[in-house]
Design an enzyme around this catalytic site. Structure first.
Site, PDB file in Angstrom:
ATOM      1  N   ASP A  93       0.822  -1.210   0.000  1.00  0.00           N
ATOM      2  CA  ASP A  93       0.000   0.000   0.000  1.00  0.00           C
ATOM      3  C   ASP A  93       0.859   1.264   0.000  1.00  0.00           C
ATOM      4  O   ASP A  93       0.531   2.247  -0.666  1.00  0.00           O
ATOM      5  CB  ASP A  93      -0.860  -0.030   1.276  1.00  0.00           C
ATOM      6  CG  ASP A  93      -2.269   0.487   1.027  1.00  0.00           C
ATOM      7  OD1 ASP A  93      -2.545   0.926  -0.098  1.00  0.00           O
ATOM      8  OD2 ASP A  93      -3.078   0.439   1.962  1.00  0.00           O
ATOM      9  N   GLY A 149      -7.122   9.652   8.160  1.00  0.00           N
ATOM     10  CA  GLY A 149      -5.709   9.270   8.167  1.00  0.00           C
ATOM     11  C   GLY A 149      -4.890   9.833   7.024  1.00  0.00           C
ATOM     12  O   GLY A 149      -5.413  10.176   5.964  1.00  0.00           O
ATOM     13  N   ALA A 150      -3.586   9.920   7.257  1.00  0.00           N
ATOM     14  CA  ALA A 150      -2.612  10.224   6.204  1.00  0.00           C
ATOM     15  C   ALA A 150      -2.075   8.904   5.645  1.00  0.00           C
ATOM     16  O   ALA A 150      -2.424   7.823   6.129  1.00  0.00           O
ATOM     17  CB  ALA A 150      -1.469  11.066   6.781  1.00  0.00           C
ATOM     18  N   ASN A 152       1.221   7.854   5.338  1.00  0.00           N
ATOM     19  CA  ASN A 152       2.566   7.370   5.653  1.00  0.00           C
ATOM     20  C   ASN A 152       2.586   6.209   6.650  1.00  0.00           C
ATOM     21  O   ASN A 152       3.430   5.328   6.559  1.00  0.00           O
ATOM     22  CB  ASN A 152       3.452   8.522   6.125  1.00  0.00           C
ATOM     23  CG  ASN A 152       2.859   9.264   7.298  1.00  0.00           C
ATOM     24  OD1 ASN A 152       1.686   9.105   7.626  1.00  0.00           O
ATOM     25  ND2 ASN A 152       3.678  10.067   7.931  1.00  0.00           N
ATOM     26  N   PRO A 176      -9.482   6.201   5.795  1.00  0.00           N
ATOM     27  CA  PRO A 176      -8.036   6.192   5.508  1.00  0.00           C
ATOM     28  C   PRO A 176      -7.725   7.198   4.407  1.00  0.00           C
ATOM     29  O   PRO A 176      -8.629   7.684   3.721  1.00  0.00           O
ATOM     30  CB  PRO A 176      -7.789   4.768   4.980  1.00  0.00           C
ATOM     31  CG  PRO A 176      -9.056   4.014   5.142  1.00  0.00           C
ATOM     32  CD  PRO A 176     -10.159   5.002   5.311  1.00  0.00           C
ATOM     33  N   GLU A 178      -6.840   8.290   0.795  1.00  0.00           N
ATOM     34  CA  GLU A 178      -7.218   7.699  -0.503  1.00  0.00           C
ATOM     35  C   GLU A 178      -6.029   6.973  -1.146  1.00  0.00           C
ATOM     36  O   GLU A 178      -6.201   6.141  -2.019  1.00  0.00           O
ATOM     37  CB  GLU A 178      -7.748   8.789  -1.447  1.00  0.00           C
ATOM     38  CG  GLU A 178      -6.811   9.965  -1.709  1.00  0.00           C
ATOM     39  CD  GLU A 178      -6.959  11.077  -0.659  1.00  0.00           C
ATOM     40  OE1 GLU A 178      -7.375  10.791   0.482  1.00  0.00           O
ATOM     41  OE2 GLU A 178      -6.635  12.224  -1.003  1.00  0.00           O
ATOM     42  N   GLU A 249      -3.201  16.377  14.033  1.00  0.00           N
ATOM     43  CA  GLU A 249      -1.798  15.934  13.969  1.00  0.00           C
ATOM     44  C   GLU A 249      -1.286  16.311  12.593  1.00  0.00           C
ATOM     45  O   GLU A 249      -1.568  15.632  11.609  1.00  0.00           O
ATOM     46  CB  GLU A 249      -1.724  14.409  14.162  1.00  0.00           C
ATOM     47  CG  GLU A 249      -2.080  13.942  15.551  1.00  0.00           C
ATOM     48  CD  GLU A 249      -1.074  14.372  16.604  1.00  0.00           C
ATOM     49  OE1 GLU A 249      -0.004  14.888  16.243  1.00  0.00           O
ATOM     50  OE2 GLU A 249      -1.374  14.213  17.797  1.00  0.00           O
ATOM     51  N   GLY A 251       1.652  18.726   9.929  1.00  0.00           N
ATOM     52  CA  GLY A 251       3.007  18.637   9.394  1.00  0.00           C
ATOM     53  C   GLY A 251       4.056  19.353  10.232  1.00  0.00           C
ATOM     54  O   GLY A 251       3.767  19.899  11.294  1.00  0.00           O
ATOM     55  N   CYS A 283       6.037  13.011   9.577  1.00  0.00           N
ATOM     56  CA  CYS A 283       5.693  14.384   9.956  1.00  0.00           C
ATOM     57  C   CYS A 283       6.709  15.002  10.908  1.00  0.00           C
ATOM     58  O   CYS A 283       6.988  16.188  10.850  1.00  0.00           O
ATOM     59  CB  CYS A 283       4.327  14.381  10.598  1.00  0.00           C
ATOM     60  SG  CYS A 283       4.211  13.139  11.893  1.00  0.00           S
ATOM     61  N   GLY A 457      -0.348  21.422  15.188  1.00  0.00           N
ATOM     62  CA  GLY A 457      -1.470  20.652  15.700  1.00  0.00           C
ATOM     63  C   GLY A 457      -2.050  21.103  17.010  1.00  0.00           C
ATOM     64  O   GLY A 457      -1.542  22.010  17.676  1.00  0.00           O
ATOM     65  N   GLU A 461      -1.909  12.526  20.814  1.00  0.00           N
ATOM     66  CA  GLU A 461      -2.223  11.110  20.670  1.00  0.00           C
ATOM     67  C   GLU A 461      -1.335  10.337  21.642  1.00  0.00           C
ATOM     68  O   GLU A 461      -0.342  10.852  22.156  1.00  0.00           O
ATOM     69  CB  GLU A 461      -1.995  10.658  19.226  1.00  0.00           C
ATOM     70  CG  GLU A 461      -2.904  11.414  18.283  1.00  0.00           C
ATOM     71  CD  GLU A 461      -3.132  10.754  16.938  1.00  0.00           C
ATOM     72  OE1 GLU A 461      -2.177  10.659  16.166  1.00  0.00           O
ATOM     73  OE2 GLU A 461      -4.282  10.354  16.663  1.00  0.00           O
TER      74      GLU A 461
HETATM   75  P1  NAD Z   1      -3.435  15.419   3.482  1.00  0.00           P
HETATM   76  O1  NAD Z   1      -3.634  16.609   4.327  1.00  0.00           O
HETATM   77  O2  NAD Z   1      -3.419  15.592   2.018  1.00  0.00           O
HETATM   78  O3  NAD Z   1      -4.610  14.350   3.762  1.00  0.00           O
HETATM   79  C1  NAD Z   1      -4.812  13.813   5.038  1.00  0.00           C
HETATM   80  C2  NAD Z   1      -6.208  13.219   5.098  1.00  0.00           C
HETATM   81  O4  NAD Z   1      -7.172  14.266   5.100  1.00  0.00           O
HETATM   82  C3  NAD Z   1      -6.571  12.321   3.907  1.00  0.00           C
HETATM   83  O5  NAD Z   1      -7.303  11.219   4.371  1.00  0.00           O
HETATM   84  C4  NAD Z   1      -7.444  13.230   3.053  1.00  0.00           C
HETATM   85  O6  NAD Z   1      -8.365  12.535   2.238  1.00  0.00           O
HETATM   86  C5  NAD Z   1      -8.164  14.022   4.115  1.00  0.00           C
HETATM   87  N1  NAD Z   1      -8.690  15.301   3.680  1.00  0.00           N
HETATM   88  C6  NAD Z   1      -8.175  16.137   2.749  1.00  0.00           C
HETATM   89  N2  NAD Z   1      -8.943  17.249   2.653  1.00  0.00           N
HETATM   90  C7  NAD Z   1      -9.951  17.108   3.550  1.00  0.00           C
HETATM   91  C8  NAD Z   1     -11.069  17.923   3.920  1.00  0.00           C
HETATM   92  N3  NAD Z   1     -11.279  19.115   3.359  1.00  0.00           N
HETATM   93  N4  NAD Z   1     -11.892  17.466   4.878  1.00  0.00           N
HETATM   94  C9  NAD Z   1     -11.669  16.279   5.483  1.00  0.00           C
HETATM   95  N5  NAD Z   1     -10.644  15.459   5.171  1.00  0.00           N
HETATM   96  C10 NAD Z   1      -9.795  15.878   4.207  1.00  0.00           C
HETATM   97  O7  NAD Z   1      -2.143  14.730   4.043  1.00  0.00           O
HETATM   98  P2  NAD Z   1      -1.320  13.510   3.404  1.00  0.00           P
HETATM   99  O8  NAD Z   1      -0.691  14.031   2.167  1.00  0.00           O
HETATM  100  O9  NAD Z   1      -2.164  12.296   3.364  1.00  0.00           O
HETATM  101  O10 NAD Z   1      -0.216  13.271   4.527  1.00  0.00           O
HETATM  102  C11 NAD Z   1       0.940  14.013   4.601  1.00  0.00           C
HETATM  103  C12 NAD Z   1       0.824  15.100   5.637  1.00  0.00           C
HETATM  104  O11 NAD Z   1       0.420  14.547   6.892  1.00  0.00           O
HETATM  105  C13 NAD Z   1       2.142  15.790   5.908  1.00  0.00           C
HETATM  106  O12 NAD Z   1       1.944  17.178   6.044  1.00  0.00           O
HETATM  107  C14 NAD Z   1       2.577  15.194   7.236  1.00  0.00           C
HETATM  108  O13 NAD Z   1       3.448  15.981   7.966  1.00  0.00           O
HETATM  109  C15 NAD Z   1       1.273  14.997   7.926  1.00  0.00           C
HETATM  110  N6  NAD Z   1       1.384  13.978   8.978  1.00  0.00           N
HETATM  111  C16 NAD Z   1       1.282  14.355  10.283  1.00  0.00           C
HETATM  112  C17 NAD Z   1       1.417  13.416  11.303  1.00  0.00           C
HETATM  113  C18 NAD Z   1       1.314  13.803  12.746  1.00  0.00           C
HETATM  114  O14 NAD Z   1       1.040  12.936  13.566  1.00  0.00           O
HETATM  115  N7  NAD Z   1       1.530  15.040  13.145  1.00  0.00           N
HETATM  116  C19 NAD Z   1       1.641  12.084  10.968  1.00  0.00           C
HETATM  117  C20 NAD Z   1       1.733  11.731   9.622  1.00  0.00           C
HETATM  118  C21 NAD Z   1       1.593  12.689   8.640  1.00  0.00           C
END
Ligand code: NAD
Length: 487
Positions: A93, A149-150, A152, A176, A178, A249, A251, A283, A457, A461
């Site tokens: 995945d 969820g993100a 990673n 999760p 996409e 949570e 970036g 992150c 954030g 967690e």
């Molecule tokens: P992203 O913000 O693009 O998406 C995260 C999630 O939010 C996805 O499931 C997406 O479908 C959803 N989403 C997007 N727009 C939305 C909206 N308007 N309403 C509701 N949900 C929405 O992030 P990503 O690209 O999947 O992940 C990378 C980012 O996540 C990086 O910035 C990274 O630093 C951060 N991250 C933070 C942590 C932490 O614990 N602080 C952990 C892992 C990743």
């Protein structure tokens, strides 16, 4: 290679499909091949999931906490027993190497279920002596919680959100990323097998619009998002306008500070872990490595030597240490930042290319990359890249580095390497970051809170802090005498 699940969504204890939803292709990032095709949730699926959660939650909240915890701990055991197959699924995945997914993904979710499943029975309200009358507080569930969820750490994130939610007597609908929709479905099956009543953990797939629809649903009390700052702002804005609880949570662009007296091999090890693990898609990564002038050249020489030995390639090969990025968009974004770094005048000291790997020509790989001569104003030192790109900066004094380290809107994490422990604690005390390390980097055991300051954030967690964020406090005043009324 195929990893097609039984259906796209998991609602009320079973797999559910609705082919009216937009197709969602799951790509193996190492080869670019499609390994599953799912469907994004339609409004009907969102409604079914929230309804199932709403129905199941009250009876669950009335169980003794120790009984809820027992189910979580059983699920933790199943996660551990299935670790090999879950690691493979997570590798397909995300593209992360098996070497990582075997130790950092399902095991971390299992730790969280085990810890909070045990801790919740001891997580009680307070007794307040009012000199005759008294009061007590109850920690009550919020109701239906949404987890988003993100990509990673998909199963880890699903575990870190569902464990405190369920432990406190809530139900969860989890969406999760996409990009990585598969492992949350496996977690849902495991919860059912562990004895979790139907409807308490539901998974719906989709893009941001599905996340938004879940947050806006009138039956939803809380949302917890792991994602980027722009997404966090949108979701927090929506949740705020509806007066819902929220955990964010987000970036980072975290500083990792190496003083002259540091153990150099450990500092380099920390910097590499904090930039190259998961191909840099973490992150809390310490992507601004501030190295004190006296140690700088030696640090860089050894760093380059060690970076060049990283084995990049087939993520399913247990010897491989680094896989691809999650998708083409992320690959292209990282390559663009590498160009920007060069254009802005940083020195590309190693890496910087898409490696030629036989059999993986369509994969989204980027070499581990180190920039030296980076200055604070360069974009690679200010913006989150989310790829294997380390920026090395130099500094002279403690005050200077603290000021420069804090000159960012982010505040997720920070690290200090020094043998002078007084200085270590003093500097950490000055840094504006929620999760910090002294002589280590990126370790996030479940026993301690994880989360960010500033734009990175809100909420935490893991640890008992997570239970606070999935509950609300009820105050109960108890009179033991007469009511003193002037009427
Ligand atoms: P992203 O913000 O693009 O998406 C995260 C999630 O939010 C996805 O499931 C997406 O479908 C959803 N989403 C997007 N727009 C939305 C909206 N308007 N309403 C509701 N949900 C929405 O992030 P990503 O690209 O999947 O992940 C990378 C980012 O996540 C990086 O910035 C990274 O630093 C951060 N991250 C933070 C942590 C932490 O614990 N602080 C952990 C892992 C990743």
């Amino acid at each position: 290679m195929k990893a097609q699940p039984k259906a796209s969504h998991y609602i009320n204890g079973r797999f559910v499909e609705d082919e009216q939803g937009a197709p969602l292709a799951v790509i193996y990032p190492a080869t670019g091949e499609t390994i599953a095709t799912l469907h994004s949730a339609t409004p009907n699926i969102v409604e079914l999931a929230v309804e199932a959660a709403r129905e199941a939650q009250p009876a669950w909240a009335r169980l003794k906490p120790v009984e809820r915890g027992r189910i979580l701990r059983r699920a933790a055991d199943l996660l551990r027993a299935r670790n090999d197959e879950l690691a493979r699924l997570e590798t397909l995945d995300t593209g992360k190497p098996l070497q990582e997914t075997l130790v950092a993904d399902a095991p971390s979710a299992a730790d969280c279920l085990e810890y909070l499943g045990g801790a919740v029975a001891a997580f009680n309200g307070d007794f307040v002596d009012l000199g005759g009358p008294f009061a007590y507080t109850r920690r009550e569930a919020l109701g239906v919680c949404v987890g988003i969820g993100a990509w990673n750490y998909p199963i880890q994130i699903a575990g870190w959100k569902s464990a405190p939610a369920l432990a406190m007597g809530n139900a969860m609908v989890f969406k999760p990323s996409e990009n990585t929709p598969l492992s949350a479905l496996a977690l849902a099956e495991i919860y059912t097998e562990a004895g979790l009543p139907d409807g308490l953990f539901n998974v719906v797939q989709g893009f941001g619009d599905v996340g938004g629809a879940l947050v806006a649903h009138e039956a939803v009390a809380k949302v917890s998002v792991t994602g980027s700052v722009p997404t966090g702002r949108k979701v927090l804005g929506l949740a705020g306008s509806l007066m819902k609880h929220a955990t964010m949570e987000l970036g980072g662009k975290s500083p990792l500070i190496v003083f002259d007296d540091a153990d150099i091999e450990n500092a380099i090890g920390g910097a590499m872990l904090g930039n190259f693990y998961s191909s840099g898609q973490i992150c809390s990564n310490g992507t601004r490595v501030f190295v004190q002038k006296g140690i700088h050249d030696r640090f860089v020489d050894r760093l380059l030597e060690r970076t060049k030995t990283i084995r990049i390639g087939d993520p399913l090969d247990p010897e491989v240490q680094m896989g691809p990025l999650v998708n083409k968009a992320q690959h292209d974004k990282v390559m663009e930042y590498i160009e920007i770094g060069q254009r802005d005048g940083a020195t590309l000291a190693c890496g910087g290319k898409t490696p030629a790997l036989q059999g993986f020509e369509n994969g989204f790989f980027v070499e581990p990359t180190v920039f030296t001569g980076v200055t604070d104003t360069m974009r690679i030192a200010r913006e989150e890249i989310f790829g294997p790109v380390m920026s090395v900066l130099t500094f002279e004094t403690e005050d200077e580095v603290v000021e420069r380290a804090n000159a960012t809107a982010f505040g997720l994490a920070a690290g200090v390497f020094t043998r002078d422990l007084a200085r270590g604690h003093r500097v950490i005390g000055e840094l504006q970051a929620g999760t910090c390390w002294i002589n280590a980097y990126n370790l996030t055991p479940v026993e301690v809170p994880f989360g960010g300051y500033k734009q990175s954030g809100i909420g935490r967690e893991n640890s008992l802090a997570a239970l606070e964020h999935y509950s609300q406090v009820k105050t109960v005043y108890v009179e033991t005498g007469d009511v003193a009324s002037p009427y």
